[in-house]
Design an enzyme around this catalytic site. Structure first.
Site, PDB file in Angstrom:
ATOM      1  N   GLU A 179      37.107  20.002  -4.238  1.00 46.33           N
ATOM      2  CA  GLU A 179      37.975  19.710  -3.103  1.00 46.33           C
ATOM      3  C   GLU A 179      38.914  18.528  -3.317  1.00 46.33           C
ATOM      4  OE1 GLU A 179      34.383  21.800  -1.206  1.00 46.33           O
ATOM      5  OE2 GLU A 179      34.822  20.547  -2.941  1.00 46.33           O
ATOM      6  N   ASP A 202      38.907  30.553   1.179  1.00 52.83           N
ATOM      7  CA  ASP A 202      39.997  31.474   0.851  1.00 52.83           C
ATOM      8  C   ASP A 202      41.324  30.728   0.919  1.00 52.83           C
ATOM      9  OD1 ASP A 202      41.634  33.695   0.499  1.00 52.83           O
ATOM     10  OD2 ASP A 202      41.534  34.263   2.617  1.00 52.83           O
TER      11      ASP A 202
END
Length: 256
Positions: A134, A70
């Site tokens: 990422e 999140d």
């Protein structure tokens, strides 16, 4: 266990099968503290022999499975971003006394790939895709990698991390991230459940314990380094600033 509808997922048991479904597709079924807490509680009930659960099915929405952490919570400096509960949740899916099955439709990204890689079986529709984004934000999937490497091998996980490109369902099947692929996941799941329901829970529990030991406690051994790396990355002010900018302006760190 009665049916449960939480803030982030539903849980329903029928005939020894617990179906856990992410319920926030509008938010990408992102991983929040509430999701980890609710799924942890559901899995703990499934671990209780009195539950009679021998199969746990994890699924998302038709167009999205789980898009990972999140970022809005991270941007707002939410206090509950420690990786330990999530790693332990994935380890419970991987080593718990039940057969864990991920049913993937649509996008699985970052921590969503962690959920997939942690499960014993992965069933998918052609719409499924798997990516590790990422590095685009100055991060790397420290907690996902022990589970992903265990499933597909180091080089495939390495390539997924470096390229950040989505892997389609057919490619994921060839790589071993997906175990079975069909146009419709629900009939595919039903076909698997015909036999999975017949497996005795004590036998599954013993087998899962044996495989964990046979692997040299792979996941437990890599846990300290994974958690330390994750905490170090998210403590970096530059990383957090890049995430905050992406959430507020939808711009990647390298964009003017």
């Amino acid at each position: 266990m009665p049916d449960i509808r939480g803030e982030t997922l539903t849980a329903r048991i029928d005939g020894g099968v617990c179906r856990l479904c992410f319920t926030r597709p509008e938010a990408g079924n992102t991983i929040t503290a509430a999701l980890v807490t609710e799924m942890d509680a559901a899995l703990r009930r499934c671990e209780d022999p009195a539950s009679g659960v021998s199969v746990v099915v994890l699924e998302g929405a038709p167009d999205v499975f789980c898009t990972g952490g999140d970022f809005e919570g991270i941007a707002d400096d939410a206090p509950s971003n420690d990786p330990e509960p999530l790693y332990d949740l994935w380890q419970r899916l991987a080593e718990g006394p039940f057969v864990s099955v991920a049913v993937v439709r649509g996008r699985a990204n970052a921590g969503g790939v962690g959920f997939v890689a942690a499960c014993d079986l992965v069933l998918a529709e052609p719409s499924a895709s798997f990516s590790l984004s990422e590095l685009l934000f100055g991060l790397y999937p420290a907690c996902v990698l022990p589970f992903l490497v265990r499933r597909v091998g180091r080089q495939t996980a390495h390539v997924m991390t470096l390229t950040t490109q989505p892997m389609g369902a057919a490619e994921a099947l060839r790589a071993g991230l997906v175990d079975a692929l069909d146009e419709a996941a629900e009939p595919l799941l039903r076909r698997h459940l015909v036999r999975l329901r017949r497996l005795a829970r004590p036998a599954v529990a013993r087998y899962k314990q044996y495989t964990a030991e046979m692997d040299g406690a792979w996941l437990a051994a890599r846990r300290p380094a994974a958690l330390a790396a994750n905490r170090e990355m998210f403590a970096d002010p530059a990383v957090r600033a890049g995430i905050r900018r992406y959430v507020r302006e939808m711009k990647f760190p390298w964009e003017d």
